[in-house]
Scaffold this motif. Structure first.
Motif, mmCIF file in Angstrom:
data_model
loop_
_atom_site.group_PDB
_atom_site.id
_atom_site.type_symbol
_atom_site.label_atom_id
_atom_site.label_comp_id
_atom_site.label_asym_id
_atom_site.label_seq_id
_atom_site.Cartn_x
_atom_site.Cartn_y
_atom_site.Cartn_z
ATOM 1 N N THR A 14 0.833 -1.211 0.000
ATOM 2 C CA THR A 14 0.000 0.000 0.000
ATOM 3 C C THR A 14 0.860 1.250 0.000
ATOM 4 O O THR A 14 0.572 2.216 -0.718
ATOM 5 N N GLU A 15 1.909 1.251 0.793
ATOM 6 C CA GLU A 15 2.789 2.429 0.861
ATOM 7 C C GLU A 15 3.437 2.748 -0.480
ATOM 8 O O GLU A 15 3.619 3.921 -0.805
ATOM 9 N N VAL A 16 3.779 1.713 -1.258
ATOM 10 C CA VAL A 16 4.413 1.971 -2.558
ATOM 11 C C VAL A 16 3.393 2.105 -3.686
ATOM 12 O O VAL A 16 3.762 2.303 -4.842
ATOM 13 N N GLY A 17 2.099 1.984 -3.357
ATOM 14 C CA GLY A 17 1.062 2.149 -4.365
ATOM 15 C C GLY A 17 0.842 0.940 -5.254
ATOM 16 O O GLY A 17 0.265 1.066 -6.333
ATOM 17 N N ASP A 18 1.271 -0.237 -4.807
ATOM 18 C CA ASP A 18 1.071 -1.479 -5.560
ATOM 19 C C ASP A 18 -0.334 -1.999 -5.254
ATOM 20 O O ASP A 18 -0.523 -2.796 -4.340
ATOM 21 N N LEU A 19 -1.314 -1.534 -6.010
ATOM 22 C CA LEU A 19 -2.707 -1.890 -5.757
ATOM 23 C C LEU A 19 -2.948 -3.388 -5.853
ATOM 24 O O LEU A 19 -3.642 -3.966 -5.004
ATOM 25 N N GLU A 20 -2.398 -4.027 -6.861
ATOM 26 C CA GLU A 20 -2.606 -5.469 -7.031
ATOM 27 C C GLU A 20 -1.997 -6.245 -5.866
ATOM 28 O O GLU A 20 -2.625 -7.141 -5.307
ATOM 29 N N GLY A 21 -0.777 -5.898 -5.491
ATOM 30 C CA GLY A 21 -0.120 -6.572 -4.370
ATOM 31 C C GLY A 21 -0.828 -6.314 -3.050
ATOM 32 O O GLY A 21 -0.987 -7.208 -2.223
ATOM 33 N N LEU B 216 -9.213 -0.083 -1.818
ATOM 34 C CA LEU B 216 -8.301 -0.459 -2.904
ATOM 35 C C LEU B 216 -9.062 -0.709 -4.202
ATOM 36 O O LEU B 216 -8.605 -0.312 -5.275
ATOM 37 N N ARG B 217 -10.223 -1.346 -4.104
ATOM 38 C CA ARG B 217 -11.018 -1.615 -5.313
ATOM 39 C C ARG B 217 -11.496 -0.319 -5.970
ATOM 40 O O ARG B 217 -11.733 -0.279 -7.172
ATOM 41 N N LEU B 218 -11.613 0.739 -5.159
ATOM 42 C CA LEU B 218 -11.985 2.054 -5.700
ATOM 43 C C LEU B 218 -10.766 2.850 -6.163
ATOM 44 O O LEU B 218 -10.913 3.957 -6.678
ATOM 45 N N GLY B 219 -9.573 2.285 -5.956
ATOM 46 C CA GLY B 219 -8.349 2.990 -6.309
ATOM 47 C C GLY B 219 -7.964 4.057 -5.306
ATOM 48 O O GLY B 219 -7.116 4.901 -5.585
ATOM 49 N N ASP B 220 -8.572 4.032 -4.147
ATOM 50 C CA ASP B 220 -8.328 5.026 -3.095
ATOM 51 C C ASP B 220 -7.191 4.559 -2.184
ATOM 52 O O ASP B 220 -7.410 4.058 -1.082
ATOM 53 N N VAL C 187 -4.966 6.384 -0.646
ATOM 54 C CA VAL C 187 -4.855 7.234 0.547
ATOM 55 C C VAL C 187 -5.822 6.741 1.622
ATOM 56 O O VAL C 187 -5.462 6.601 2.784
ATOM 57 N N GLY C 188 -7.061 6.466 1.238
ATOM 58 C CA GLY C 188 -8.045 5.949 2.192
ATOM 59 C C GLY C 188 -7.646 4.595 2.734
ATOM 60 O O GLY C 188 -7.809 4.317 3.928
ATOM 61 N N ALA C 189 -7.132 3.741 1.863
ATOM 62 C CA ALA C 189 -6.673 2.416 2.298
ATOM 63 C C ALA C 189 -5.501 2.554 3.258
ATOM 64 O O ALA C 189 -5.449 1.888 4.299
ATOM 65 N N LEU C 190 -4.568 3.416 2.918
ATOM 66 C CA LEU C 190 -3.362 3.571 3.729
ATOM 67 C C LEU C 190 -3.675 4.073 5.134
ATOM 68 O O LEU C 190 -3.039 3.656 6.109
ATOM 69 N N ALA C 191 -4.677 4.926 5.256
ATOM 70 C CA ALA C 191 -5.047 5.427 6.580
ATOM 71 C C ALA C 191 -5.441 4.265 7.495
ATOM 72 O O ALA C 191 -5.072 4.231 8.671
#
Length: 118
Positions: free
Chosen positions: A44-51, A82-86, A88-92
């Motif tokens: 999540t921190e590196v923005g790897d949505l699939e991972g 993550l499914r919404l591409g959010d 920032v929201g996921a990372l919080a």
């Protein structure tokens, strides 16, 4: 939300009709929990949505089997973001997962000790 509900492990034991397997599964869950958490945080921190999604699904499914309900709910929220591409929201929420995992691990360990003593 409860951290841990032993009824899920009890249900697994009934489903497989094998309590030693269930205990072994719970121990394996505990052993792999730090790796699962680290995978979610890092991806999540590196923005790897699939991972991040893969790691989150792994945590959600395994947690639902052993009954670590707080982690199940957190994983559901993260998965939705993550499914919404959010990211920032996921990372919080992802940043709260390590502490929740520690609580879950302590609760599960306590339950397993009680089982061993009975």
């Amino acid at each position: 939300m409860s951290t841990f509900d032993p009824r899920d492990l009890d249900r697994l034991a009934q489903d497989v009709d094998n309590w030693p397997f269930t205990v072994s599964f719970a121990h394996t869950y505990r052993r792999l929990l730090p790796q699962r958490v680290e995978r979610i945080v890092t991806a999540t921190e590196v923005g790897d949505l699939e991972g991040a999604l893969d790691a989150t699904l792994s945590l959600r499914v395994a947690s639902s089997i052993v009954g670590t309900l707080e982690l199940v709910e957190m994983a559901r929220f993260i998965e939705g973001r993550l499914r919404l591409g959010d990211v920032v929201g996921a990372l919080a929420r992802v940043r709260l997962v390590p502490a929740a995992a520690e609580r879950a691990d302590r609760a599960l360990a306590s339950y397993l000790v009680e089982y061993a003593d009975s």
